[in-house]
Design an enzyme around this catalytic site. Structure first.
Site, PDB file in Angstrom:
ATOM      1  N   ASP A   1      -5.238 -16.414 -27.189  1.00 28.18           N
ATOM      2  CA  ASP A   1      -6.639 -16.580 -26.791  1.00 28.18           C
ATOM      3  C   ASP A   1      -6.917 -18.019 -26.397  1.00 28.18           C
ATOM      4  OD1 ASP A   1      -7.878 -14.326 -29.379  1.00 28.18           O
ATOM      5  OD2 ASP A   1      -7.137 -13.943 -27.335  1.00 28.18           O
TER       6      ASP A   1
ATOM      7  N   CYS B   1      10.328  -2.429  31.936  1.00 30.87           N
ATOM      8  CA  CYS B   1      11.165  -1.298  31.529  1.00 30.87           C
ATOM      9  C   CYS B   1      10.351  -0.273  30.755  1.00 30.87           C
ATOM     10  CB  CYS B   1      12.318  -1.827  30.677  1.00 30.87           C
ATOM     11  SG  CYS B   1      13.324  -0.541  29.923  1.00 30.87           S
TER      12      CYS B   1
END
Lengths: 527, 167
Positions: free
Chosen positions: A342, A106
């Site tokens: 830390d 198609c």
């Protein structure tokens, strides 16, 4: 029975001749009945031909030009035994013969609504879903189509529109059914069946994606780059991307006349069908939150890697993520927390709130019991961290956690060293200091990655506990974002006031612990 | 804090002037703090400071240095011998302090303008001169031409020997 009307006849005829498949013709006739698309292609085509025969008898020939064309081009085609006017029929038969003889792809859907939406495709998709081994109740089917489908659609629209401008067909471009929609009408039921009745819905936490590509016609889009250059700006690293969005935008801008100059109408016939790529399954992210303690002074929060080399073993997020990832069978995670500490700082007390986004979890519903079990697994896996209040939360809840970073207070204990010897009385005055405002320039230790600025932060209160002539413990309750270490050692005098000034001696910080992060989220889970 | 400020390297006899030693403290994140070494002439013989200025030429004051954003745009780019400031002592001796390394100037210490004694009393902490960010690619190499602590101490001790030699 197809819900077609007489006014659709010329459209059907034109599109069939142009090389459109039966279902695309239905789309252009604005057939919005899903069942019509679920018929087999063969049946649909036959019904279209019957329709033409029936209405063709009521109509005169289409027009002088088309009749001439018919006469010239149908030489090769032998009409089947039929009583109908040979010209039109022959041309139609030509298309049919093509379809029967070999694959006639198609021109509109490039095969997507032909052989790519049948039971075998559904089986293929269902198999991929089963293989993924996901936990889900419903699924949503998402389809990605090659961008050139929009271009071809426009071309066919113009092909049909041109001839019948005068005949005021009620058709508008928006009434044409989208390829995507038709595909889903056909496939959703088929997939649901293959998966034993799972509901395929419009919105779901579980998405199954099918993608079609058609390299043969990718160049169909290229002319748009020269006609509408501002839609296709090439980004830094990539070449011009002909994304669907960009193509749609360009097509909106381009006039019909200009379009016809650059692109054939009707579109060219492709020789191959689309290919469908691997089916992708994706479950929407699940969010898990909790609070963590950190008992180790050599554990970073996130993996510490420099130049591809791991500098420190493990990390808070990896220790928490490992069992959670396997519990939810997720492929990845994003970890975030209400602030950070830390490497050398411990997090005590109730711990620090965190939340993890689990990416593509294959399991999404864990019971309270299972969450408790998961928490226990994390806590038993390492003595460096501990997790509490582990629970599933919504995406919106993430913002509650980030609140804490800016507004809420935190408490710390620091072990301070003094150069000059001190006595208990020397530090007693510190306990009476309330709401001390600091001017903190960006600490040297983070200055390489943060902007140079001065931040005002408040230390609400402090407590001291004498240890020996050169050491004491300092408790602090501070505003979020206060750099404690720099307050103690002064950072070359760039944090003022600082402990050195207050005690009139060189000081340094030997140890730091976070005692509490004063955010009341996530909700506590009773043990 | 100190553990992260690793190598204290020294540029001795800056610009050929004897004992005008500068000390560079480099953090593990490559940021450098320029200070006077404790052997610098300014710090000897009980000198007092009359004036410190960052106006190093008619057109250039280090005080005008403005950096913005994470990449520290706008910071004056310095070469090894770029002057940072000029110190005048009460005995009218003058000293120029130099950058010693290539990099972007982030800030100069304004505290010593208000309190010059900081420079004399705490030259390696609160009396620092400037903070410089070397280019990422150069962060290790900039210190190559400078002396390590040990080498510097050796140089200093040789100085004393030479000085005590009978002329």
């Amino acid at each position: 029975m197809l819900p077609l009307k007489e006014k659709d006849t010329p459209i059907v005829r034109k599109l069939l001749t142009a090389g459109c498949c039966a279902r695309c013709i239905l789309r252009f006739c604005c057939v919005s009945v899903p069942a019509s698309y679920r018929q087999s292609q063969k049946d649909t085509l036959e019904e279209l031909q019957t329709f033409l025969r029936d209405t063709g008898n009521n109509q005169d020939s289409a027009g002088p030009e088309s009749t001439d064309k018919d006469n010239k081009s149908h030489d090769a085609a032998e009409s089947e035994a039929s009583e109908d006017p040979p010209n039109k029929k022959a041309k139609l038969e030509l298309s049919v013969t093509d379809a029967a003889a070999g694959p006639c792809v198609c021109v509109l859907c490039l095969g997507i609504l032909q052989d790519l939406c049948d039971v075998s495709q559904a089986v293929r998709i269902a198999d991929a879903v089963k293989k993924g081994n996901y936990e889900f109740d419903t699924l949503v089917l998402s389809v990605s189509l090659p961008a050139q489908l929009c271009v071809r659609e426009r071309s066919c629209w113009l092909h049909v529109k041109n001839e019948f401008r005068e005949k005021s067909t009620v058709l508008s471009r928006d009434d044409v059914i989208q390829v995507k929609e038709a595909f889903k009408w056909i496939m959703q039921g088929l997939i649901a069946k293959e998966l034993g009745g799972i509901a395929v819905v419009a919105k779901s936490a579980f998405e199954v994606s099918v993608e079609f590509t058609h390299p043969e016609t990718d160049s169909n889009c290229h002319f748009l780059a020269s006609t509408c250059p501002d839609c296709f700006k090439p980004t830094k690293n990539k070449q011009v991307a002909f994304t669907r969005m960009a193509v749609v935008k360009a097509l909106d801008k381009i006039s019909d006349a200009k379009f016809l100059k650059h692109f054939s109408c009707p579109p060219s016939r492709p020789s191959t069908s689309c290919t469908s790529r691997d089916v992708q399954c994706l479950h929407v992210s699940v969010f898990v939150a909790g609070r963590y303690n950190k008992f180790c002074r050599s554990l970073p929060q996130t993996p510490w890697v420099i130049d591809g080399e791991r500098k420190m073993e493990s990390s808070v997020e990896e220790l928490i993520a490992a069992p959670v990832l396997s519990g939810f069978r997720a492929s990845g995670f994003n970890f975030s927390s209400s602030g950070r500490e830390d490497v050398d700082v411990r997090t005590l007390g109730n711990g620090r709130p965190f939340a993890m986004e689990l990416v593509n979890p294959h399991r999404s519903h864990l019971s309270g019991e299972e969450m408790k079990q998961l928490q226990q697994t994390i806590n038993e896996s390492s003595d460096k961290i501990k997790v509490r209040d582990l629970q599933i939360v919504s995406r919106e809840a993430m913002s509650r956690m980030k609140e804490g970073e800016e507004d809420k207070t935190k408490s710390y204990t620091a072990l301070v060293w003094t150069q000059k010897p001190i006595q208990k009385d020397d530090i007693a005055f510190i306990d009476n200091i309330k709401d001390l405002t600091l001017d903190q320039k960006t600490p040297l230790r983070v200055l390489h990655r943060r902007a140079l600025a001065v931040r005002q932060r408040v230390i609400h209160s402090m407590t001291t506990r004498f240890l020996d002539p050169h050491h004491f413990y300092l408790g602090l309750k501070t505003q979020a974002g206060t750099y404690i270490k720099e307050f103690v050692h002064g950072d070359f005098g760039r944090t003022k006031p600082n402990m050195c000034e207050l005690l009139k001696t060189d000081t340094d910080i030997l140890e730091l612990d976070v005692e509490s992060v004063d955010v009341d989220w996530p909700p506590a889970i009773p043990e | 804090m100190r553990r992260q400020l690793s190598t204290a390297i020294t540029h001795d006899d800056m610009k050929g002037k004897q004992s005008e030693d500068h000390c560079i403290l480099q953090h593990s994140n490559r940021i450098c703090v320029i200070t006077l070494a404790e052997t610098h002439t300014v710090l000897q013989n009980g000198r007092a400071i009359k004036n410190i200025t960052y106006q190093i030429s008619n057109g250039c004051s280090r005080l005008n240095n403005k950096v913005s954003g994470k990449s520290k745009r706008g910071g004056q780019f310095l070469t090894d011998f770029a002057p940072l400031c000029r110190i005048t002592c009460t005995d009218d001796t003058e000293y120029t302090i130099y950058s010693c390394i290539r990099g972007r100037l982030l800030e100069v210490n304004e505290n010593i303008l208000e309190t010059p004694s900081l420079l004399l009393e705490k030259p390696s902490t609160e009396g620092y001169i400037a903070i410089i960010l070397p280019k990422f690619e150069e962060s290790k190499s900039i210190t190559e031409n400078l002396l390590t602590r040990e080498d510097f101490e050796r140089v200093v001790s040789e100085r004393s020997v030479t000085q005590s030699q009978p002329s």
